[in-house]
Design an enzyme around this catalytic site. Structure first.
Site, PDB file in Angstrom:
ATOM      1  N   CYS A   1      -8.057  -2.122   4.007  1.00 10.23           N
ATOM      2  CA  CYS A   1      -7.927  -3.281   4.900  1.00 10.23           C
ATOM      3  C   CYS A   1      -9.248  -3.718   5.479  1.00 10.23           C
ATOM      4  O   CYS A   1      -9.418  -4.854   5.886  1.00 10.23           O
ATOM      5  CB  CYS A   1      -7.008  -2.956   6.064  1.00 10.23           C
ATOM      6  SG  CYS A   1      -5.442  -2.321   5.539  1.00 10.23           S
TER       7      CYS A   1
ATOM      8  N   CYS B   1     -10.495  -2.171  14.332  1.00 11.59           N
ATOM      9  CA  CYS B   1     -10.734  -3.617  14.425  1.00 11.59           C
ATOM     10  C   CYS B   1     -11.029  -4.086  15.851  1.00 11.59           C
ATOM     11  O   CYS B   1     -11.762  -5.045  16.049  1.00 11.59           O
ATOM     12  CB  CYS B   1      -9.535  -4.377  13.906  1.00 11.59           C
ATOM     13  SG  CYS B   1      -9.151  -3.958  12.209  1.00 11.59           S
TER      14      CYS B   1
ATOM     15  N   GLU C   1     -13.552 -12.722  -6.559  1.00 11.91           N
ATOM     16  CA  GLU C   1     -12.262 -12.346  -7.148  1.00 11.91           C
ATOM     17  C   GLU C   1     -11.079 -12.733  -6.253  1.00 11.91           C
ATOM     18  O   GLU C   1      -9.927 -12.602  -6.647  1.00 11.91           O
ATOM     19  CB  GLU C   1     -12.232 -10.843  -7.444  1.00 11.91           C
ATOM     20  CG  GLU C   1     -12.304  -9.922  -6.239  1.00 11.91           C
ATOM     21  CD  GLU C   1     -13.721  -9.542  -5.852  1.00 11.91           C
ATOM     22  OE1 GLU C   1     -14.662 -10.298  -6.189  1.00 11.91           O
ATOM     23  OE2 GLU C   1     -13.899  -8.510  -5.180  1.00 11.91           O
TER      24      GLU C   1
ATOM     25  N   GLU D   1       0.836  -1.196   0.000  1.00 10.75           N
ATOM     26  CA  GLU D   1       0.000   0.000   0.000  1.00 10.75           C
ATOM     27  C   GLU D   1       0.875   1.252   0.000  1.00 10.75           C
ATOM     28  O   GLU D   1       0.575   2.244  -0.669  1.00 10.75           O
ATOM     29  CB  GLU D   1      -0.909  -0.025   1.244  1.00 10.75           C
ATOM     30  CG  GLU D   1      -2.279   0.553   1.019  1.00 10.75           C
ATOM     31  CD  GLU D   1      -3.213   0.200   2.161  1.00 10.75           C
ATOM     32  OE1 GLU D   1      -4.185  -0.540   1.913  1.00 10.75           O
ATOM     33  OE2 GLU D   1      -2.986   0.637   3.306  1.00 10.75           O
TER      34      GLU D   1
ATOM     35  N   LYS E   1     -15.195  -9.996   7.327  1.00 12.36           N
ATOM     36  CA  LYS E   1     -14.126 -10.815   6.760  1.00 12.36           C
ATOM     37  C   LYS E   1     -14.679 -12.110   6.165  1.00 12.36           C
ATOM     38  O   LYS E   1     -14.088 -12.696   5.276  1.00 12.36           O
ATOM     39  CB  LYS E   1     -13.096 -11.140   7.830  1.00 12.36           C
ATOM     40  CG  LYS E   1     -12.247  -9.952   8.245  1.00 12.36           C
ATOM     41  CD  LYS E   1     -11.152  -9.670   7.236  1.00 12.36           C
ATOM     42  CE  LYS E   1     -10.354  -8.430   7.622  1.00 12.36           C
ATOM     43  NZ  LYS E   1      -9.524  -7.948   6.526  1.00 12.36           N
TER      44      LYS E   1
ATOM     45  N   GLU F   1     -15.704 -11.118   2.849  1.00 10.73           N
ATOM     46  CA  GLU F   1     -14.525 -10.813   2.034  1.00 10.73           C
ATOM     47  C   GLU F   1     -13.883 -12.089   1.487  1.00 10.73           C
ATOM     48  O   GLU F   1     -13.544 -12.174   0.309  1.00 10.73           O
ATOM     49  CB  GLU F   1     -13.502 -10.039   2.865  1.00 10.73           C
ATOM     50  CG  GLU F   1     -12.322  -9.549   2.033  1.00 10.73           C
ATOM     51  CD  GLU F   1     -11.231  -8.912   2.881  1.00 10.73           C
ATOM     52  OE1 GLU F   1     -11.080  -9.298   4.057  1.00 10.73           O
ATOM     53  OE2 GLU F   1     -10.517  -8.045   2.356  1.00 10.73           O
TER      54      GLU F   1
ATOM     55  N   SER G   1      -7.072   1.933  -2.372  1.00 14.16           N
ATOM     56  CA  SER G   1      -5.860   1.174  -2.670  1.00 14.16           C
ATOM     57  C   SER G   1      -6.256  -0.188  -3.224  1.00 14.16           C
ATOM     58  O   SER G   1      -7.203  -0.815  -2.763  1.00 14.16           O
ATOM     59  CB  SER G   1      -5.047   0.993  -1.394  1.00 14.16           C
ATOM     60  OG  SER G   1      -4.111  -0.039  -1.565  1.00 14.16           O
TER      61      SER G   1
ATOM     62  N   GLU H   1       2.333   1.705  -3.383  1.00 13.14           N
ATOM     63  CA  GLU H   1       1.276   2.187  -4.271  1.00 13.14           C
ATOM     64  C   GLU H   1       1.095   3.698  -4.096  1.00 13.14           C
ATOM     65  O   GLU H   1       0.956   4.437  -5.071  1.00 13.14           O
ATOM     66  CB  GLU H   1      -0.035   1.452  -3.976  1.00 13.14           C
ATOM     67  CG  GLU H   1      -1.153   1.811  -4.955  1.00 13.14           C
ATOM     68  CD  GLU H   1      -2.492   1.218  -4.582  1.00 13.14           C
ATOM     69  OE1 GLU H   1      -2.544   0.349  -3.684  1.00 13.14           O
ATOM     70  OE2 GLU H   1      -3.485   1.638  -5.167  1.00 13.14           O
TER      71      GLU H   1
END
Lengths: 625, 404
Positions: free
Chosen positions: A335, A552, A402, A308, A394, A397, A355, A311
């Site tokens: 994240c 988190c 993908e 990141e 999560k 996710e 990102s 990037e």
């Protein structure tokens, strides 16, 4: 920072509008009230509930939650106010005159008991067959008020079908007590607004738009509603049976990664106070359960920082040197899967700002099924990757289509802190008694930078530590590497650091003031996005956003209950653990250096790392067909 | 006293008397705010919706509340079963209602009035709006009303959507704001935090309609009518087993017996005063007075003769509440269901007196613990009918022996 759009939540469920005096020492700043037999002085506008708490009088509550606005729905916290015809709810009554309050009269006790009896009469199910057994507020109330029979009967048949369409959140409205904490969480705390009460009278129920399954609405899977549900009406989609099956299957190589936030909170599930970290005990427990390898998600958090951060440098270069306007700044962190789904639904036109780096969980999964499989000669199809996360999103996710760049599903199962605690108990293990042990190679111990990902501002702090040093060759100019502007629970934080004495490669950044922002909870994310829309933060370079309040550590998979106090303690535990670590910068992690040399070859954002560690997003929008 | 059916004539006591449109507004401008409030206090006018809060106090609190913007809301969500007086006022005497609103706006300093019109009354929307237009042409609405500098006021009509609970003032405000119609926590009260968070007066149609005549003829004149605590006259919507049902303007303090004579009711067994949320009065108490201090009512009088089964009457009321509870607070949402189930138990002869007594206990909790007037008053009919007609209910439906 900007004020929230106040019209989203109805006034009936907004905080009381009592103008509290700024100074409680002035005349009129405080007010004296009679509380049972005692005369007490409280600040003007204090609610009866708070006044009682200050004076060691316990008032039972159900719909009240310290994170949410006041509702006054459940009618459990009733008290008597002299001169008023009816009983008053302590949670909603602001003290603005010299009233006399009595908290335990016959009427009060009887009414509270009646309310509990009525709630139980329509609450379907048995306590021993419930995910919230022993951690249920309705159950506790029933116990406190000595309920030994169902005075007004007990519902025999379930009224509603269980909605288990979502990979993250399961809704069993048969256990709902209509406290509307979830509604307030969704609309007021998170500004998402998926849940609302519909119907009237005894037909009232909490549901989604047009009664659609949760998977078909704009739910971001943050699970904050689960954390605040007093009963078992909302809970996470538990994959532990599948994980047990994999563990029991000798042909499967089952590996687990643990994120820092669950490690700082799981002790709460075993009766310890918030803020007790049990990382090393947990490692042993996981091995005893039968996981073949135990890894630290912080390793891939370090990886995330490298990707990141690089990037961001690429974007800065394209923007400043190549004057490429198609490159979008500020760059947002990616994240938090709750935040990612939020921006996909609410601001789909701004996905270019996000990102492309995967979250640490997904990066680890991809690395495990490629690099790790190669190094250890294991067929990736036999590897089962489990991730312990503080998060219900999560789960969604890891099921994104993908997320299979290795040819296999990056992460097979997302497990919450609560579900892991259940598995540990099931295995007959008492976590605090476990001997300590470390993480497995080849990833070993990670840097402290990954550890602080758990608290809001942590990603930004970790990224700055690395980026600043890459650019200038010096450590960030903050004492003990503690970047204070990133820490704390303010909704939206903004700060900057001046780049001076840059290395030749980064001379284009000489004299640039690197501006960054940190926000947590999607309500604050909305504030940031609206600022971006209005063009107020075009000069900002990097923004960290976490979908859950507190980051988190306050995630939707964390132990219940949650409150600001608990979240603060969890964050303190993480920061304290980090201070003691030998490596505190991602780029100093030798395992990171190793994997880039040995596997990715060309450093961060190379072709292979792009394939494995980066992803793309979907423009979802608010209207789902 | 005049019998009024659908087309009342202008020779009643106060409301159904002669009134020249706009004269109340003119008078208020001449008098000034303080005097309007003074006359109102003299008149001892109380809210006609049923709760009976002093109108002068409500206006004074709102006038004194801090805030630039204030609102007048006319509660025309006439939903109480057996009430239809506001319909008559709005169709026959819109001049009184709207003039009352303008006077209220003038007095508390509001620039805007809202009429929350019951959804079922949509048919009168056009004519009411035409009337408002006419008021605008005569400068009884709009800017600088009647030439008074700075006296701006206008009225907007909004439609309800059929929820009974939206007649509750805070639920009405929520509904006006576009939210689900649910009562708010009190305090804070609408006089401080009402529509859009601004100080707001919510008055019943009849309350507002009473104001112009008080200003013209004086508060003391108004207070001469009725009783000491219930001044003036009241519109009663009388229905049920009688020969002349309709809307009547009668002075407060009239006994039920007298009312029954006027409407020519015969063989009357019970009178439900105050609609479904009121209480049921048996024959032996027909000497009770209709007044705030005795048998209070927002206007609904339902007459039942000897042929009626009181348990059926009660069941009908409870079914109504089960359906119309907003579903927000526990005592009302679940409590009403339990009461209805209790009635069904009696019907099927499956009850025990122990359980019925527990339900009566629950009624008390509902009265004390519910969030708004709906849940607080829904047990009234349960308690009064089971108490006053216990012989009939438990003998007819039970095993023949009444255990008390």
């Amino acid at each position: 920072m900007d004020k929230k759009d106040k019209l989203r939540a109805p006034v009936s469920q907004q905080p009381l509008k009592v103008e509290k005096p700024a100074d409680t020492n002035t005349i009129g700043g405080t007010i004296s009230v009679q509380l049972n037999e005692k005369k007490v002085v409280v600040p003007f506008g204090t609610t009866i509930l708070d006044a009682c708490k200050e004076n060691q009088i316990y008032i039972p509550t159900l719909c009240h939650h310290s994170d949410l606005c006041i509702a006054g729905n459940c009618r459990v916290c009733l008290v008597e106010v002299e001169g008023m015809r009816t009983l008053q709810t302590a949670c909603s009554f602001p003290i603005t005159s010299n009233i006399k309050i009595r908290t335990s009269t016959e009427n009060v006790r009887k009414a509270r008991r009646h309310v509990i009896d009525l709630l139980l009469s329509e609450h379907y199910g048995d306590c021993y067959a419930c995910v919230r057994n022993n951690n249920c507020e309705l159950q506790s109330l029933a116990k406190e008020y000595g309920v030994d029979s169902f005075t007004f009967g007990h519902i025999k048949e379930p009224k509603y079908e269980i909605d288990n369409s979502s990979p993250s959140v399961i809704r069993d409205m048969n256990k709902c007590v209509n406290c509307r904490r979830c509604v307030r969480t969704c609309i007021d705390l998170q500004e998402v607004g998926v849940l609302e009460a519909v119907g009237r009278g005894n037909e009232t129920k909490i549901t989604t738009f047009m009664d659609k399954p949760l998977a078909d609405v704009i739910c971001i899977n943050c699970g904050q509603c689960i954390n605040r549900c007093p009963t078992g009406a909302l809970h996470a989609n538990d994959p532990s049976d599948d994980i047990w099956r994999a563990i029991d299957d000798p042909t499967k190589h089952v590996v687990i990664q643990t994120a820092p936030s669950p490690r700082a909170a799981i002790a709460e599930e075993f009766g310890f106070p918030a803020g007790t970290s049990m990382t090393q005990e947990l490692n042993t427990a996981l091995r005893r359960i039968g996981f073949d390898k135990v890894f630290d998600t912080n390793f891939s958090a370090d990886l995330t920082i490298m990707e990141e951060g690089t990037e961001l440098l690429h974007r800065l270069k394209s923007k400043i040197v190549e004057k490429d306007d198609s490159v979008k700044l500020p760059q947002f962190t990616s994240c938090s899967p709750g935040w990612v789904k939020y921006i996909e639904h609410f601001y789909p036109d701004y996905l270019d700002h996000l990102s492309t780096a995967k979250s640490p969980q997904q990066m680890f999964g991809a690395v495990l099924k490629t690099f790790y499989a190669q190094e250890y000669w294991i067929d990736p199809k036999d590897i089962v990757t489990v991730a312990v996360m503080p998060c219900s999103a999560k789960k969604f996710e890891c099921n994104r289509p993908e997320m299979n760049s290795s040819g296999f599903k990056d992460v097979d199962y997302g497990l919450t802190t609560r579900e892991l605690a259940k598995m540990i108990r099931e295995a007959g293990i008492h976590l605090p008694e476990m001997p300590k042990s470390g993480f497995d190679d080849p990833f070993g111990e990670a840097s402290g930078a990954g550890l602080i990902f758990g608290a809001t501002g942590g990603v930004m702090e970790a990224a700055l530590r690395t980026a600043y040093e890459l650019i200038t060759g010096r450590e960030v100019p903050f004492k003990d590497l503690k970047i204070e502007p990133c820490r704390g629970f303010e909704g939206v934080k903004k700060a900057s650091v001046l780049l001076e004495g840059c290395k030749p490669d980064y001379s284009f950044l000489e004299g640039v003031e690197l501006k960054f922002m940190v926000a947590h909870g999607t309500a604050n994310a909305m504030t940031v996005m609206e600022m971006l829309k209005r063009g107020e933060i075009d000069d900002v370079h990097f923004i960290e956003i976490m979908g859950c309040p507190g980051g988190c550590i306050g995630g939707g998979g964390q132990p219940i209950p949650t409150s600001q106090e608990i979240r603060t303690k969890r964050a303190e535990a993480i920061y304290k653990e980090e201070e003691g670590l030998p490596i505190r910068k991602s780029h100093d992690n030798p395992h990171i250096t190793y994997i880039y040399e040995k596997f990715f070859k060309e450093g961060p954002c190379s072709e292979l790392s792009h394939k494995l560690l980066h992803t793309h997003y979907t423009k979802r929008g608010k209207y789902i067909v | 006293m005049l019998t009024v059916e659908n087309r009342p004539k202008r020779d009643g006591i106060i409301l159904f008397s002669d009134y020249k449109a706009g004269s109340g507004i003119r008078r208020s401008v001449e008098m000034g705010r303080e005097n309007v409030l003074f006359e109102l206090r003299e008149s001892k006018l109380k809210g006609r919706g049923g709760a009976g809060f002093s109108t002068a106090t409500k206006w004074m609190l709102t006038a004194a509340a801090s805030g630039e913007i204030k609102y007048i809301v006319c509660n025309a969500d006439e939903g109480e079963p057996g009430t239809f007086k506001d319909k008559v006022l709005l169709t026959e005497y819109p001049d009184l209602v709207f003039d009352g609103m303008v006077v209220a706006g003038f007095t508390i300093g509001a620039k805007k009035g809202l009429v929350y019109l019951r959804g079922e009354y949509v048919y009168m929307l056009k004519s009411l709006e035409r009337y408002l237009d006419r008021m605008r042409t005569y400068n009884l609405l709009g800017k600088n009303i009647l030439g008074k500098e700075g006296f701006d006021f206008d009225i907007e009509i909004r439609l309800g959507a059929g929820a009974y609970v939206c007649g509750e003032e805070t639920a009405l405000i929520e509904s006006l704001e576009g939210h689900r119609g649910e009562p708010r926590n009190r305090p804070p009260y609408p006089v401080n935090t009402g529509y859009m968070g601004c100080p707001t007066v919510v008055n019943n149609v009849e309350t507002l309609a009473s104001v112009p005549n008080i200003l013209i003829k004086g508060g003391a004149w108004f207070a001469k009518h009725g009783t000491d605590k219930s001044t003036g006259s009241k519109l009663f919507s009388i229905s049920g087993d009688c020969k002349k049902p309709g809307v009547y303007e009668l002075p407060w303090g009239i006994t039920i017996d007298e009312v029954l004579k006027i409407v020519e009711a015969e063989n009357t067994k019970a009178v439900q005063v105050g609609g479904a949320s009121g209480s049921c009065i048996p024959k032996k108490c027909f000497d009770r007075k209709l007044a705030y201090e005795d048998a209070a009512t927002g206007g609904s009088i339902m007459i039942f003769n000897e042929s009626r089964n009181m348990l059926n009457v009660l069941k009908n009321f409870m079914e109504f509440f089960v359906e119309e509870s907003c579903g927000q607070c526990t005592p009302c949402r679940v409590g009403n269901v339990k009461l209805l189930e209790g009635i069904e138990m009696i019907e099927n002869n499956e009850y025990t007196f122990r359980y019925i007594n527990q339900l009566k206990d629950l009624c008390k909790t509902m009265q004390l613990a519910s969030k708004c007037g709906l849940g607080q008053s829904s047990p009234n009919s349960f308690l009064s009918i089971l108490e006053n007609f216990k012989e009939e209910i438990f003998f007819k439906n039970g095993n023949g022996v009444y255990h008390g």
